[in-house]
Design a protein around this motif. Structure first.
Motif, short mmCIF file in Angstrom:
data_model
loop_
_atom_site.label_atom_id
_atom_site.label_comp_id
_atom_site.label_asym_id
_atom_site.label_seq_id
_atom_site.Cartn_x
_atom_site.Cartn_y
_atom_site.Cartn_z
N GLU A 1 -27.23 7.31 -19.85
CA GLU A 1 -27.63 8.20 -20.95
C GLU A 1 -27.88 9.58 -20.36
O GLU A 1 -28.50 9.72 -19.31
CB GLU A 1 -28.89 7.70 -21.63
CG GLU A 1 -29.34 8.58 -22.80
CD GLU A 1 -30.62 8.10 -23.46
OE1 GLU A 1 -30.88 8.49 -24.60
OE2 GLU A 1 -31.36 7.33 -22.81
N TYR A 2 -27.38 10.60 -21.05
CA TYR A 2 -27.55 11.98 -20.63
C TYR A 2 -28.14 12.72 -21.82
O TYR A 2 -27.54 12.78 -22.89
CB TYR A 2 -26.19 12.56 -20.23
CG TYR A 2 -26.20 13.86 -19.46
CD1 TYR A 2 -27.23 14.80 -19.60
CD2 TYR A 2 -25.16 14.17 -18.60
CE1 TYR A 2 -27.21 15.99 -18.89
CE2 TYR A 2 -25.13 15.36 -17.88
CZ TYR A 2 -26.16 16.27 -18.03
OH TYR A 2 -26.13 17.45 -17.34
N THR B 1 -30.24 16.35 -23.13
CA THR B 1 -30.73 17.70 -22.84
C THR B 1 -31.47 18.23 -24.06
O THR B 1 -31.11 17.94 -25.20
CB THR B 1 -29.59 18.68 -22.49
OG1 THR B 1 -28.68 18.76 -23.59
CG2 THR B 1 -28.84 18.22 -21.26
N MET C 1 -21.26 16.74 -20.78
CA MET C 1 -22.13 15.59 -20.54
C MET C 1 -21.31 14.31 -20.53
O MET C 1 -21.49 13.43 -19.66
CB MET C 1 -23.22 15.54 -21.60
CG MET C 1 -24.25 16.65 -21.46
SD MET C 1 -25.20 16.94 -22.97
CE MET C 1 -26.06 15.40 -23.16
N GLU D 1 -19.22 14.05 -17.38
CA GLU D 1 -20.01 13.69 -16.21
C GLU D 1 -20.32 12.19 -16.19
O GLU D 1 -20.24 11.54 -15.14
CB GLU D 1 -21.31 14.50 -16.16
CG GLU D 1 -22.07 14.32 -14.87
CD GLU D 1 -23.10 15.40 -14.63
OE1 GLU D 1 -24.02 15.15 -13.83
OE2 GLU D 1 -22.97 16.49 -15.21
N LEU D 2 -20.66 11.64 -17.35
CA LEU D 2 -20.92 10.20 -17.41
C LEU D 2 -19.65 9.41 -17.12
O LEU D 2 -19.69 8.39 -16.43
CB LEU D 2 -21.48 9.82 -18.78
CG LEU D 2 -22.90 10.27 -19.12
CD1 LEU D 2 -23.37 9.58 -20.39
CD2 LEU D 2 -23.86 9.96 -17.99
#
Length: 233
Positions: free
Chosen positions: A26-27, A29, A42, A45-46
């Motif tokens: 989980e990301y 912000t 995001m 990146e995951l």
């Protein structure tokens, strides 16, 4: 079952990957950049961190509204783009149901609130009900746009302890304290706002129930006109 979940319905932006009951990543912000700047980076990146083959994903879960008009459009465009590119279905998770799922298992009523301005909130009332060996999210009051005073009067009528969460609960905390006549509490910061993990978990439930749409069919649920549309009318 493997699901990518997106939530950009409010100030918080989030992406999550859910696989067979496990939250793989989980990301989240909650900072100054717009969701159009953060959501895809995001996800990328995951994907790289998990070495995720997007073709193996079963569905895209998305917080479908209500919420920020711009945020919902960004989330919808991202989810639709993924769904079309990967030929995968979308799972529409009502924003407030996803927020209520943050507090899974509580015996209290759950009342998420998103600030809709002018003394209004996007809100609903939820509870967790047992069906056999399973706990399921039950809808006591379907999500709606309501005057803060009206929803608090409705909660008082139920006469049950309630947990408030969301930026609407933050914005109208003084009103809640003044007008709520039943025992209440405010969810802590880690559970109080939108989480892609909850969209993923509830999305997995809805996917198993066959509640999907095609990418072309998906439309955000705004519940009311934008401020610009209201000013023109």
């Amino acid at each position: 079952m493997k699901i990518i979940a997106l939530d950009s319905s409010g100030l918080v932006a989030g992406v999550a990957v859910w696989e067979d009951g496990i939250l793989r990543a989980e990301y989240t912000t909650n900072y100054k950049k717009t969701h159009s700047q953060t959501l895809l980076p995001m996800l990328e990146e995951l994907r790289d961190m998990l070495e995720l083959d997007l073709d193996t994903v079963d569905a895209i879960a998305v917080a479908s509204g209500p919420g920020s008009f711009t945020g919902l459009r960004i989330g919808a465009a991202t989810a639709k783009g993924l769904g079309l590119a990967l030929d995968k279905p979308l799972v529409e998770v009502p924003t407030l149901e996803g927020m209520a799922y943050n507090l899974w298992g509580t015996e209290r009523l759950v009342c998420p609130m998103m600030d809709a301005r002018r003394s209004q909130v996007y809100t609903g009332i939820y509870e967790f009900v047992r069906e056999g060996q399973e706990l399921k999210l039950g809808v006591v009051r379907k999500q709606c746009a309501a005057d803060i005073n009206d929803i608090l009067m409705e909660i008082n009528v139920f006469g049950r302890e309630v947990i408030f969460l969301g930026d609407g609960a933050d914005a109208y905390r003084d009103v809640i304290r003044e007008k709520t006549k039943v025992p209440y509490s405010f969810a802590p910061a880690q559970s109080s706002h939108q989480r892609a993990a909850s969209v993923a978990a509830l999305g997995a439930v809805y996917f198993a129930q066959g509640k999907t749409v095609t990418a072309a069919e998906h439309r955000p649920e705004y519940l009311r006109q934008s401020q610009a549309q209201e000013d023109r009318s």
